[in-house]
Design a protein around this motif. Sequence first.
Motif, mmCIF file in Angstrom:
data_model
loop_
_atom_site.group_PDB
_atom_site.id
_atom_site.type_symbol
_atom_site.label_atom_id
_atom_site.label_comp_id
_atom_site.label_asym_id
_atom_site.label_seq_id
_atom_site.Cartn_x
_atom_site.Cartn_y
_atom_site.Cartn_z
ATOM 1 N N ALA A 141 -7.069 -44.684 11.418
ATOM 2 C CA ALA A 141 -6.847 -43.573 12.343
ATOM 3 C C ALA A 141 -5.364 -43.237 12.472
ATOM 4 C CB ALA A 141 -7.427 -43.920 13.713
ATOM 5 N N LEU A 142 -4.501 -44.234 12.364
ATOM 6 C CA LEU A 142 -3.064 -43.988 12.476
ATOM 7 C C LEU A 142 -2.518 -43.183 11.300
ATOM 8 C CD1 LEU A 142 -1.842 -47.451 13.830
ATOM 9 C CD2 LEU A 142 -2.013 -45.297 15.087
ATOM 10 N N GLN A 143 -3.263 -43.117 10.211
ATOM 11 C CA GLN A 143 -2.827 -42.355 9.050
ATOM 12 C C GLN A 143 -3.157 -40.865 9.153
ATOM 13 O OE1 GLN A 143 -4.562 -44.242 5.630
ATOM 14 N NE2 GLN A 143 -3.557 -46.214 5.991
ATOM 15 N N MET A 177 -11.198 -30.174 12.051
ATOM 16 C CA MET A 177 -11.601 -29.033 12.865
ATOM 17 C C MET A 177 -12.409 -28.021 12.044
ATOM 18 S SD MET A 177 -10.629 -29.474 15.973
ATOM 19 C CE MET A 177 -11.056 -31.188 15.706
ATOM 20 N N VAL A 178 -11.962 -27.772 10.805
ATOM 21 C CA VAL A 178 -12.716 -26.852 9.939
ATOM 22 C C VAL A 178 -14.120 -27.395 9.668
ATOM 23 C CG1 VAL A 178 -12.805 -25.825 7.636
ATOM 24 C CG2 VAL A 178 -10.648 -25.898 8.880
ATOM 25 N N PHE A 179 -14.211 -28.702 9.441
ATOM 26 C CA PHE A 179 -15.518 -29.311 9.212
ATOM 27 C C PHE A 179 -16.415 -29.183 10.443
ATOM 28 C CE2 PHE A 179 -18.146 -33.124 9.854
ATOM 29 C CZ PHE A 179 -19.042 -32.960 8.801
ATOM 30 N N SER A 180 -15.855 -29.407 11.624
ATOM 31 C CA SER A 180 -16.668 -29.332 12.846
ATOM 32 C C SER A 180 -17.158 -27.910 13.089
ATOM 33 C CB SER A 180 -15.858 -29.826 14.045
ATOM 34 O OG SER A 180 -14.733 -28.997 14.265
ATOM 35 N N LEU A 181 -16.307 -26.908 12.869
ATOM 36 C CA LEU A 181 -16.737 -25.522 13.051
ATOM 37 C C LEU A 181 -17.789 -25.133 12.010
ATOM 38 C CD1 LEU A 181 -13.319 -23.807 13.834
ATOM 39 C CD2 LEU A 181 -15.129 -24.417 15.437
ATOM 40 N N SER A 182 -17.627 -25.617 10.784
ATOM 41 C CA SER A 182 -18.630 -25.347 9.751
ATOM 42 C C SER A 182 -19.960 -25.994 10.117
ATOM 43 C CB SER A 182 -18.146 -25.879 8.401
ATOM 44 O OG SER A 182 -16.914 -25.301 8.042
ATOM 45 N N ALA A 183 -19.906 -27.208 10.671
ATOM 46 C CA ALA A 183 -21.132 -27.889 11.065
ATOM 47 C C ALA A 183 -21.835 -27.139 12.188
ATOM 48 C CB ALA A 183 -20.824 -29.324 11.498
ATOM 49 N N VAL A 184 -21.059 -26.609 13.153
ATOM 50 C CA VAL A 184 -21.656 -25.855 14.257
ATOM 51 C C VAL A 184 -22.366 -24.621 13.727
ATOM 52 C CG1 VAL A 184 -21.105 -24.420 16.257
ATOM 53 C CG2 VAL A 184 -20.089 -26.673 16.035
ATOM 54 N N SER A 185 -21.712 -23.888 12.829
ATOM 55 C CA SER A 185 -22.323 -22.652 12.311
ATOM 56 C C SER A 185 -23.539 -22.929 11.435
ATOM 57 C CB SER A 185 -21.284 -21.867 11.518
ATOM 58 O OG SER A 185 -20.806 -22.632 10.420
ATOM 59 N N SER A 186 -23.578 -24.091 10.779
ATOM 60 C CA SER A 186 -24.705 -24.405 9.899
ATOM 61 C C SER A 186 -25.888 -24.999 10.648
ATOM 62 C CB SER A 186 -24.256 -25.377 8.806
ATOM 63 O OG SER A 186 -23.847 -26.614 9.368
ATOM 64 N N LEU A 187 -25.663 -25.526 11.848
ATOM 65 C CA LEU A 187 -26.744 -26.158 12.606
ATOM 66 C C LEU A 187 -27.434 -25.205 13.573
ATOM 67 C CD1 LEU A 187 -25.088 -29.618 13.445
ATOM 68 C CD2 LEU A 187 -26.912 -29.172 11.800
ATOM 69 N N THR A 188 -27.062 -23.940 13.541
ATOM 70 C CA THR A 188 -27.635 -22.984 14.490
ATOM 71 C C THR A 188 -28.906 -22.341 13.988
ATOM 72 O OG1 THR A 188 -26.130 -21.331 13.573
ATOM 73 C CG2 THR A 188 -25.453 -22.438 15.603
ATOM 74 N N GLY A 189 -29.388 -22.744 12.814
ATOM 75 C CA GLY A 189 -30.635 -22.204 12.312
ATOM 76 C C GLY A 189 -30.419 -20.969 11.457
ATOM 77 N N LYS A 190 -31.265 -19.977 11.667
ATOM 78 C CA LYS A 190 -31.244 -18.795 10.804
ATOM 79 C C LYS A 190 -30.088 -17.857 11.133
ATOM 80 C CE LYS A 190 -36.281 -18.877 10.222
ATOM 81 N NZ LYS A 190 -37.543 -18.105 10.400
ATOM 82 N N TYR A 193 -6.256 -33.509 10.691
ATOM 83 C CA TYR A 193 -6.852 -32.957 11.900
ATOM 84 C C TYR A 193 -7.345 -31.528 11.667
ATOM 85 C CZ TYR A 193 -5.514 -36.821 14.931
ATOM 86 O OH TYR A 193 -5.406 -38.051 15.523
ATOM 87 N N PHE A 194 -6.578 -30.747 10.883
ATOM 88 C CA PHE A 194 -7.005 -29.386 10.580
ATOM 89 C C PHE A 194 -8.307 -29.398 9.781
ATOM 90 C CE2 PHE A 194 -7.050 -25.768 7.641
ATOM 91 C CZ PHE A 194 -7.032 -24.717 8.544
ATOM 92 N N ALA A 195 -8.388 -30.276 8.774
ATOM 93 C CA ALA A 195 -9.608 -30.380 7.978
ATOM 94 C C ALA A 195 -10.790 -30.814 8.840
ATOM 95 C CB ALA A 195 -9.397 -31.363 6.830
#
Length: 238
Positions: A139-141, A151-164, A147-149
């Motif tokens: 984590a110290l690395q 955040m991008v992953f988390s936003l992509s996951a949110v948009s993909s888990l919303t269904g259709k 952190y930017f990557a």
Amino acid sequence: MESFDLVLEGFAVAAQPLNVMFLFIGAVLGTVIGMLPGIGAAAGIGLLLPVTYGLDPIPALIMLAGIYYGAMYGNTASAVLINTPGTASAVMTTVDGYPMAKNGRGGAALAIAAIASFCAGTTSIILLTLLAVPLAEFALQFGPAEYFALMVFSLSAVSSLTGKSVSKGLIAAVIGLMIGMIGKDLHTGMTRFTFGVSIFEDGIPFIVVIVGLFAVSEVLLKVEKWFAGELQPIPIRG
């Protein structure tokens, strides 16, 4: 091997009948506190901390651990039975748990949640005990790029888990970002979206958002159904 011996010694102390009793008491009290929407595990420990004042350190810590885990599971009951998660950890429980409760399988939903919580909690404690130091070094690395990557992953996951509807997921993510940006920036100290209101400088507490989105809306829906004569009690079997 020395660490393993210390872990076994800790289990031997925790398995003493007096400590098990305090653990049981703490778990019951924590479960009751966890059922109250808006009061999480940390607040539950703060409320019940005076109960441990007259105890020795080891039973007191074991009881506080029971309160914490009881509170973490207790909000599952409100999430399953009345579609109101007490904390962020129980939000996803409403997705499957509440429909099961409406179909009369509330007992099964609570049992599944209890078994899953026990297995996951036990596994995570064992892994954390063994991998705490390597995880801390990893984590110290983390730097700005990582952190930017993330955040991008988390936003992509949110948009993909919303269904259709991807657009609804993106809109929800943007609204969440706007709410999360309210308050002082940790790096520059500048205030964002506070509109001169000092109480907004610390940001919007996540518990407030959860209770507002789920608890208040669910109460209003129930009142509407009650006036329309459509409100029916949820049977619990199993």
